[in-house]
Design a protein around this motif. Structure first.
Motif, short mmCIF file in Angstrom:
data_model
loop_
_atom_site.label_atom_id
_atom_site.label_comp_id
_atom_site.label_asym_id
_atom_site.label_seq_id
_atom_site.Cartn_x
_atom_site.Cartn_y
_atom_site.Cartn_z
N ASP A 21 0.74 -1.21 0.02
CA ASP A 21 -0.09 -0.06 0.03
C ASP A 21 0.73 1.25 -0.08
N GLY A 22 2.17 1.08 -0.30
CA GLY A 22 3.06 2.23 -0.23
C GLY A 22 3.25 2.97 1.16
N LYS A 23 2.79 2.41 2.22
CA LYS A 23 3.05 2.75 3.56
C LYS A 23 3.91 2.25 4.61
N GLY A 24 4.50 2.68 5.41
CA GLY A 24 5.53 2.01 6.47
C GLY A 24 7.08 2.22 6.00
N ASP A 25 7.81 2.22 6.95
CA ASP A 25 9.33 2.59 7.03
C ASP A 25 9.85 1.07 6.71
N TRP A 26 9.81 0.53 5.68
CA TRP A 26 10.14 -0.87 5.45
C TRP A 26 11.71 -1.02 4.58
N PRO A 27 12.15 -2.10 4.86
CA PRO A 27 13.36 -1.97 4.08
C PRO A 27 13.11 -2.17 2.36
#
Length: 206
Positions: A21-27
């Motif tokens: 969904d394009g959200k979150g501070d993921w790798p």
């Protein structure tokens, strides 16, 4: 989660795609659409959080008990209990779980167990985690099969915890290994991978 998702039918198979969904501070490896197979290999947390939402609290707790995994406690939150939350597991409990997995003694449909084992197989000479392919000794011969899963969390004391658990088949023999390293919060993401590789080499498994 992969075992529970396939056994419960909340994911149709290893190739089912969830859209990011394009959200979150993921790798970077997590910032795209994933299948169950690619999410397992790349440790894509948001994918398994969606699986948790599909399973719901009651089924999550039921599968933890059926699999006798760790302290079987999911009370701290449906989408976070395994990420430094209420679910706690010791290296000895991990070892027991992996032995039951590879001896086909889990109360899970055999086809599901086979599918998850297939997804755990690693490319020759490396182990894949959230930040990419990590060297795991020299490329191994075709007769050697290494299956593994990484893990990373911060415990309740604020310490970093890194895991690599797996299974090696070589020369007609099979081994289960568990590697756990606990250190500062910013502990190297590959600490458990390096420890496992060193231990397997010194034991002449790899």
């Amino acid at each position: 989660h992969a075992l529970a998702a396939l056994d419960a039918g909340v994911v149709r198979g290893p190739d089912e795609v969830f859209s990011w969904d394009g959200k979150g501070d993921w790798p970077p490896s997590s910032r795209r659409d994933h299948t169950l197979a690619s999410a397992l290999r790349n440790s894509v947390v948001w994918y398994f959080q969606r699986i948790a939402e599909r399973l719901g609290d009651e089924r999550e707790q039921d599968y933890l008990k059926r699999l006798a995994f760790g302290n079987m406690d999911s009370s701290s939150g449906l989408t976070s209990f395994w990420i430094g939350g209420s679910l706690q597991v010791t290296p000895e409990e991990q070892q027991a779980f992996w032995i039951r997995l590879y001896e086909n003694r889990l109360p899970i449909a055999p086809a599901v167990v086979a599918a998850v084992k297939h997804m755990l197989v690693q490319p020759s000479g490396v182990v894949v985690n959230a930040v990419g392919e990590q060297r795991f000794g020299e490329p191994w011969p075709a007769r050697v099969v290494v299956s593994a899963k990484t893990g990373s969390a911060t415990d309740r004391s604020g310490r970093g915890v890194r895991w690599l658990n797996g299974h090696v088949e070589t020369n007609g023999r099979a081994f289960v290994f568990v590697s756990c390293v606990i250190g500062p919060k910013d502990l190297d993401a590959n600490a458990a991978i390096d420890l496992a590789a060193s231990g397997l080499r010194s034991s002449h498994v790899l």
